[in-house]
Scaffold this motif. Structure first.
Motif, PDB file in Angstrom:
ATOM      1  N   GLU A  81       0.827  -1.206   0.000  1.00 43.11           N
ATOM      2  CA  GLU A  81       0.000   0.000   0.000  1.00 43.11           C
ATOM      3  C   GLU A  81       0.866   1.263   0.000  1.00 43.11           C
ATOM      4  O   GLU A  81       0.586   2.217  -0.724  1.00 43.11           O
ATOM      5  CB  GLU A  81      -0.956   0.000   1.197  1.00 43.11           C
ATOM      6  CG  GLU A  81      -2.032  -1.069   1.136  1.00 43.11           C
ATOM      7  CD  GLU A  81      -1.533  -2.466   1.506  1.00 43.11           C
ATOM      8  OE1 GLU A  81      -0.457  -2.598   2.156  1.00 43.11           O
ATOM      9  OE2 GLU A  81      -2.208  -3.443   1.132  1.00 43.11           O
ATOM     10  N   ASP A  82       1.921   1.251   0.832  1.00 44.71           N
ATOM     11  CA  ASP A  82       2.814   2.414   0.878  1.00 44.71           C
ATOM     12  C   ASP A  82       3.553   2.598  -0.438  1.00 44.71           C
ATOM     13  O   ASP A  82       3.722   3.721  -0.916  1.00 44.71           O
ATOM     14  CB  ASP A  82       3.819   2.280   2.021  1.00 44.71           C
ATOM     15  CG  ASP A  82       3.205   2.564   3.375  1.00 44.71           C
ATOM     16  OD1 ASP A  82       2.116   3.183   3.424  1.00 44.71           O
ATOM     17  OD2 ASP A  82       3.823   2.173   4.392  1.00 44.71           O
ATOM     18  N   LEU A  83       4.003   1.506  -1.032  1.00 40.60           N
ATOM     19  CA  LEU A  83       4.705   1.600  -2.301  1.00 40.60           C
ATOM     20  C   LEU A  83       3.788   2.144  -3.382  1.00 40.60           C
ATOM     21  O   LEU A  83       4.175   3.037  -4.150  1.00 40.60           O
ATOM     22  CB  LEU A  83       5.278   0.236  -2.705  1.00 40.60           C
ATOM     23  CG  LEU A  83       6.131   0.223  -3.961  1.00 40.60           C
ATOM     24  CD1 LEU A  83       7.332   1.151  -3.828  1.00 40.60           C
ATOM     25  CD2 LEU A  83       6.590  -1.194  -4.261  1.00 40.60           C
ATOM     26  N   LEU A  87       4.374   5.634  -5.420  1.00 41.32           N
ATOM     27  CA  LEU A  87       4.545   5.610  -6.876  1.00 41.32           C
ATOM     28  C   LEU A  87       3.441   6.337  -7.630  1.00 41.32           C
ATOM     29  O   LEU A  87       3.641   6.781  -8.746  1.00 41.32           O
ATOM     30  CB  LEU A  87       4.623   4.152  -7.364  1.00 41.32           C
ATOM     31  CG  LEU A  87       5.875   3.385  -6.945  1.00 41.32           C
ATOM     32  CD1 LEU A  87       5.768   1.930  -7.371  1.00 41.32           C
ATOM     33  CD2 LEU A  87       7.127   4.026  -7.520  1.00 41.32           C
ATOM     34  N   THR A  88       2.278   6.455  -7.022  1.00 41.37           N
ATOM     35  CA  THR A  88       1.158   7.077  -7.739  1.00 41.37           C
ATOM     36  C   THR A  88       0.825   8.485  -7.265  1.00 41.37           C
ATOM     37  O   THR A  88       0.278   9.265  -8.038  1.00 41.37           O
ATOM     38  CB  THR A  88      -0.115   6.214  -7.617  1.00 41.37           C
ATOM     39  OG1 THR A  88      -0.445   6.040  -6.248  1.00 41.37           O
ATOM     40  CG2 THR A  88       0.076   4.870  -8.304  1.00 41.37           C
TER      41      THR A  88
END
Length: 90
Positions: A81-83, A87-88
């Protein structure tokens, strides 16, 4: 439009500006409709890029440092979720 993917699959890691430069170099000879590039134009350029060892991958320690910066809780990993969020959204 797939030149970046092709170049990266060969172990070269140019940024988007460098990919655009490659596209321009390939298309200087003949402008093809639909954004296609002839293999005969692409091979000599890619051979030169590979022989000159351009576009090396980012060193592992730099990537590790980037992931450590994203690990806000300092737990040694990043959740999916953090990644996705980084990234978004950032």
């Amino acid at each position: 439009r797939e030149i970046g993917c092709i170049v990266r699959s060969l172990g070269c890691f140019p940024n988007e500006a460098e990919v655009q430069e490659l596209v321009e170099q390939v298309n200087m000879e003949v402008e093809e409709p639909g954004g296609f590039v002839h293999l005969e134009q692409f091979l000599p350029l890619m051979t030169k890029v590979l022989l000159e060892r351009r576009f090396w991958p980012i060193p592992e320690d730099v990537i590790l440092h980037a992931f450590e910066a994203l690990d806000e809780n300092k737990c040694g990993y990043i959740t999916k979720e953090d990644l996705v969020k980084h990234l978004t959204e950032e």
